[in-house]
Motif scaffolding. Sequence first.
Motif, PDB file in Angstrom:
ATOM      1  N   GLY A  76       0.807  -1.308  -0.156  1.00  0.00           N
ATOM      2  CA  GLY A  76       0.018   0.178  -0.170  1.00  0.00           C
ATOM      3  C   GLY A  76       0.940   1.025   0.056  1.00  0.00           C
ATOM      4  O   GLY A  76       1.864   1.139  -0.490  1.00  0.00           O
ATOM      5  N   ILE A  77       0.264   2.283   0.346  1.00  0.00           N
ATOM      6  CA  ILE A  77       1.003   3.603   0.682  1.00  0.00           C
ATOM      7  C   ILE A  77       1.512   4.093   1.987  1.00  0.00           C
ATOM      8  O   ILE A  77       1.777   5.189   2.203  1.00  0.00           O
ATOM      9  CB  ILE A  77       0.351   4.558  -0.376  1.00  0.00           C
ATOM     10  CG1 ILE A  77      -0.946   4.907   0.292  1.00  0.00           C
ATOM     11  CG2 ILE A  77       0.249   4.235  -1.651  1.00  0.00           C
ATOM     12  CD1 ILE A  77      -1.730   6.129  -0.465  1.00  0.00           C
ATOM     13  N   GLU A  78       0.898   3.363   3.005  1.00  0.00           N
ATOM     14  CA  GLU A  78       1.018   3.748   4.347  1.00  0.00           C
ATOM     15  C   GLU A  78       1.897   2.852   5.131  1.00  0.00           C
ATOM     16  O   GLU A  78       1.776   1.842   5.089  1.00  0.00           O
ATOM     17  CB  GLU A  78      -0.221   4.006   5.145  1.00  0.00           C
ATOM     18  CG  GLU A  78      -1.202   4.935   4.308  1.00  0.00           C
ATOM     19  CD  GLU A  78      -0.799   6.337   4.359  1.00  0.00           C
ATOM     20  OE1 GLU A  78       0.211   6.887   5.377  1.00  0.00           O
ATOM     21  OE2 GLU A  78      -1.042   7.206   3.717  1.00  0.00           O
ATOM     22  N   HIS A 103       6.312   6.654  -2.580  1.00  0.00           N
ATOM     23  CA  HIS A 103       5.596   7.095  -1.494  1.00  0.00           C
ATOM     24  C   HIS A 103       6.232   6.544  -0.103  1.00  0.00           C
ATOM     25  O   HIS A 103       6.276   7.236   0.772  1.00  0.00           O
ATOM     26  CB  HIS A 103       4.192   7.116  -1.711  1.00  0.00           C
ATOM     27  CG  HIS A 103       3.497   7.866  -0.681  1.00  0.00           C
ATOM     28  ND1 HIS A 103       3.022   9.156  -0.473  1.00  0.00           N
ATOM     29  CD2 HIS A 103       2.807   7.517   0.623  1.00  0.00           C
ATOM     30  CE1 HIS A 103       2.483   9.583   0.383  1.00  0.00           C
ATOM     31  NE2 HIS A 103       2.113   8.523   1.118  1.00  0.00           N
ATOM     32  N   ILE A 104       6.102   5.385  -0.212  1.00  0.00           N
ATOM     33  CA  ILE A 104       6.493   4.631   0.959  1.00  0.00           C
ATOM     34  C   ILE A 104       8.142   4.965   1.509  1.00  0.00           C
ATOM     35  O   ILE A 104       8.448   5.152   2.557  1.00  0.00           O
ATOM     36  CB  ILE A 104       6.452   3.094   0.815  1.00  0.00           C
ATOM     37  CG1 ILE A 104       5.012   2.592   1.119  1.00  0.00           C
ATOM     38  CG2 ILE A 104       7.559   2.454   1.852  1.00  0.00           C
ATOM     39  CD1 ILE A 104       4.589   2.439   2.392  1.00  0.00           C
ATOM     40  N   TYR A 105       9.022   5.062   0.432  1.00  0.00           N
ATOM     41  CA  TYR A 105      10.290   5.155   0.622  1.00  0.00           C
ATOM     42  C   TYR A 105      10.524   6.702   1.322  1.00  0.00           C
ATOM     43  O   TYR A 105      11.284   6.889   2.511  1.00  0.00           O
ATOM     44  CB  TYR A 105      11.036   5.282  -0.666  1.00  0.00           C
ATOM     45  CG  TYR A 105      12.460   6.098  -0.585  1.00  0.00           C
ATOM     46  CD1 TYR A 105      13.513   5.164  -0.496  1.00  0.00           C
ATOM     47  CD2 TYR A 105      12.724   7.512  -0.814  1.00  0.00           C
ATOM     48  CE1 TYR A 105      14.825   5.718  -0.323  1.00  0.00           C
ATOM     49  CE2 TYR A 105      14.146   7.843  -0.567  1.00  0.00           C
ATOM     50  CZ  TYR A 105      14.939   7.054  -0.347  1.00  0.00           C
ATOM     51  OH  TYR A 105      16.323   7.454   0.028  1.00  0.00           O
ATOM     52  N   ARG A 106       9.792   7.609   0.800  1.00  0.00           N
ATOM     53  CA  ARG A 106      10.064   8.940   1.468  1.00  0.00           C
ATOM     54  C   ARG A 106       9.207   9.097   2.764  1.00  0.00           C
ATOM     55  O   ARG A 106       9.906   9.693   3.805  1.00  0.00           O
ATOM     56  CB  ARG A 106       9.162  10.344   0.517  1.00  0.00           C
ATOM     57  CG  ARG A 106       9.744  10.150  -1.050  1.00  0.00           C
ATOM     58  CD  ARG A 106       8.813  11.052  -1.664  1.00  0.00           C
ATOM     59  NE  ARG A 106       9.576  11.335  -3.177  1.00  0.00           N
ATOM     60  CZ  ARG A 106       8.783  11.061  -4.047  1.00  0.00           C
ATOM     61  NH1 ARG A 106       7.715  10.156  -3.973  1.00  0.00           N
ATOM     62  NH2 ARG A 106       9.483  11.214  -5.304  1.00  0.00           N
ATOM     63  N   ARG A 110      11.344   9.946   6.456  1.00  0.00           N
ATOM     64  CA  ARG A 110      10.933  10.957   7.279  1.00  0.00           C
ATOM     65  C   ARG A 110      10.674  10.357   8.791  1.00  0.00           C
ATOM     66  O   ARG A 110      11.165  11.005   9.537  1.00  0.00           O
ATOM     67  CB  ARG A 110       9.553  11.493   6.820  1.00  0.00           C
ATOM     68  CG  ARG A 110       9.492  12.314   5.481  1.00  0.00           C
ATOM     69  CD  ARG A 110       8.525  13.247   5.694  1.00  0.00           C
ATOM     70  NE  ARG A 110       7.240  12.309   5.336  1.00  0.00           N
ATOM     71  CZ  ARG A 110       6.671  11.858   4.219  1.00  0.00           C
ATOM     72  NH1 ARG A 110       7.391  12.271   2.834  1.00  0.00           N
ATOM     73  NH2 ARG A 110       5.680  11.136   3.942  1.00  0.00           N
ATOM     74  N   LYS A 111      10.564   8.921   8.852  1.00  0.00           N
ATOM     75  CA  LYS A 111      10.483   8.388  10.082  1.00  0.00           C
ATOM     76  C   LYS A 111      11.777   8.093  10.579  1.00  0.00           C
ATOM     77  O   LYS A 111      11.725   7.527  11.789  1.00  0.00           O
ATOM     78  CB  LYS A 111       9.611   7.247   9.988  1.00  0.00           C
ATOM     79  CG  LYS A 111       7.890   7.304   9.928  1.00  0.00           C
ATOM     80  CD  LYS A 111       7.323   5.975   9.455  1.00  0.00           C
ATOM     81  CE  LYS A 111       5.897   6.161   9.662  1.00  0.00           C
ATOM     82  NZ  LYS A 111       5.196   6.392  10.999  1.00  0.00           N
ATOM     83  N   GLY A 112      12.945   8.234  10.036  1.00  0.00           N
ATOM     84  CA  GLY A 112      14.196   7.893  10.380  1.00  0.00           C
ATOM     85  C   GLY A 112      14.671   6.518  10.158  1.00  0.00           C
ATOM     86  O   GLY A 112      15.559   5.999  11.107  1.00  0.00           O
ATOM     87  N   ALA A 113      13.834   5.639   9.479  1.00  0.00           N
ATOM     88  CA  ALA A 113      14.212   3.992   9.504  1.00  0.00           C
ATOM     89  C   ALA A 113      15.297   4.088   8.481  1.00  0.00           C
ATOM     90  O   ALA A 113      15.870   4.769   7.871  1.00  0.00           O
ATOM     91  CB  ALA A 113      13.100   3.499   8.803  1.00  0.00           C
ATOM     92  N   PHE A 343      -2.064  11.441  -7.951  1.00  0.00           N
ATOM     93  CA  PHE A 343      -2.794  11.139  -6.865  1.00  0.00           C
ATOM     94  C   PHE A 343      -2.004  10.640  -5.908  1.00  0.00           C
ATOM     95  O   PHE A 343      -2.547  10.828  -4.561  1.00  0.00           O
ATOM     96  CB  PHE A 343      -3.661   9.832  -7.107  1.00  0.00           C
ATOM     97  CG  PHE A 343      -4.747  10.289  -8.268  1.00  0.00           C
ATOM     98  CD1 PHE A 343      -5.693  11.497  -7.923  1.00  0.00           C
ATOM     99  CD2 PHE A 343      -4.948   9.641  -9.574  1.00  0.00           C
ATOM    100  CE1 PHE A 343      -6.849  11.677  -8.700  1.00  0.00           C
ATOM    101  CE2 PHE A 343      -5.979  10.068 -10.458  1.00  0.00           C
ATOM    102  CZ  PHE A 343      -6.964  10.988  -9.957  1.00  0.00           C
ATOM    103  N   ILE A 344      -0.775  10.116  -5.885  1.00  0.00           N
ATOM    104  CA  ILE A 344       0.061   9.583  -4.934  1.00  0.00           C
ATOM    105  C   ILE A 344       1.308  10.688  -4.978  1.00  0.00           C
ATOM    106  O   ILE A 344       1.848  10.815  -5.818  1.00  0.00           O
ATOM    107  CB  ILE A 344       0.781   8.293  -5.047  1.00  0.00           C
ATOM    108  CG1 ILE A 344      -0.365   7.435  -5.134  1.00  0.00           C
ATOM    109  CG2 ILE A 344       1.413   7.848  -3.923  1.00  0.00           C
ATOM    110  CD1 ILE A 344       0.087   5.767  -5.532  1.00  0.00           C
ATOM    111  N   GLU A 345       1.114  11.410  -3.682  1.00  0.00           N
ATOM    112  CA  GLU A 345       2.363  12.470  -3.404  1.00  0.00           C
ATOM    113  C   GLU A 345       3.487  11.719  -3.397  1.00  0.00           C
ATOM    114  O   GLU A 345       3.862  10.738  -2.638  1.00  0.00           O
ATOM    115  CB  GLU A 345       2.145  13.416  -2.559  1.00  0.00           C
ATOM    116  CG  GLU A 345       0.734  14.201  -2.600  1.00  0.00           C
ATOM    117  CD  GLU A 345       0.343  14.910  -1.363  1.00  0.00           C
ATOM    118  OE1 GLU A 345       1.224  14.782  -0.312  1.00  0.00           O
ATOM    119  OE2 GLU A 345      -0.797  15.620  -1.583  1.00  0.00           O
TER     120      GLU A 345
END
Length: 345
Positions: A76-78, A103-106, A110-113, A343-345
């Motif tokens: 998915g995207i989340e 989208h997942i990569y970004r 951001r989450k610092g993974a 549609f997907i940022e």
Amino acid sequence: MRRAKNFQSVIGETSMYRQAIRFPEQIEFALNTLVFNLKSTENVAICGMGTCSIAGEIVSDYMDGMGKACLPVIKGIELPKWVGSNTTVICISYSGNTQETLHIYRSAVRKGAQVVCITSGGMLEDLCIKDGNVLLSMPGGFESRGALGYMIGFIATILVNIGILDSIEDFENALPAIKSYRDSFIKTDDNEAFDIAKYCFGRIPIIYSFFNMRSVASRWKSQLNENSKLLSFSGTIPEFNHNELVGWTGDMKTEYFVPIIILDDGASKMLKYMVETPVGMLMEAGKDVYIFHINGKNILEKTLKAIIAGDLVSLYLAHLSKNDPANTDVVEQMKELIEKDQFIE
């Protein structure tokens, strides 16, 4: 004296066939790739769509039965809320331009993974290099579904490097048996894969496996969709016994569908009974059922063997239907529309 011609399969001229039969060699190549600059993490998640997610599911099935940790696959995207600095996020996209995976990569960055990318190029490669994350490169010129072996081998290698998997020994040990199994199919078209294709021709296959090999049923289904251009579905046993059995025995239109059950001959007596009982009920109701038997030393070997068989079934069905297995124009059109409309940022 005339020398006998080498055997040439009726599907041997297709690019997808050449990619499919190199499946074990792809795994072997990826297992021998050196990976640097990865730290150990407590959690891991695999992110990808289509074949990329199935590669994760295959390794996840292995981890459930033979590993020491679970391996969630995000389709998915989340990202889950638990993803953070102590998580390795493996982003897989063959083209490198899959919008959901970008989208997942970004989000993972951001989450610092700790982020690792498996790709052959595209935007994912560019972002990975720019951000200084670990990149594992697949060779170009493949269809994504034809590069499954690279993805599986790279995932296993990453898991060892982050401390989630002790070693790649099980994968290495399975390779001789996988190659031998592959060779048994490509010597002649008089094989079970062609038999199954002919059995399914003109009907809609529904693929079932035991839950611990659910990735196999998913791969068969997706290959029938993409290579054969055939609507197909998949499910698991014993879940089948609690709902789908009612549909099979109660709907008069099921003559257009054919259940194919991937049966692990080494399964427990209880699991085998949970297959034999509903199969008997289906046959009593006049339904055709195909049982595909698979054997091996462990769940990993059986899974990889069954993947090869399913890929060849899909290519034989493409041949019977006079379809080009490499053509997935409708998917490319969909991707272009999503990218165009953003549609997907």
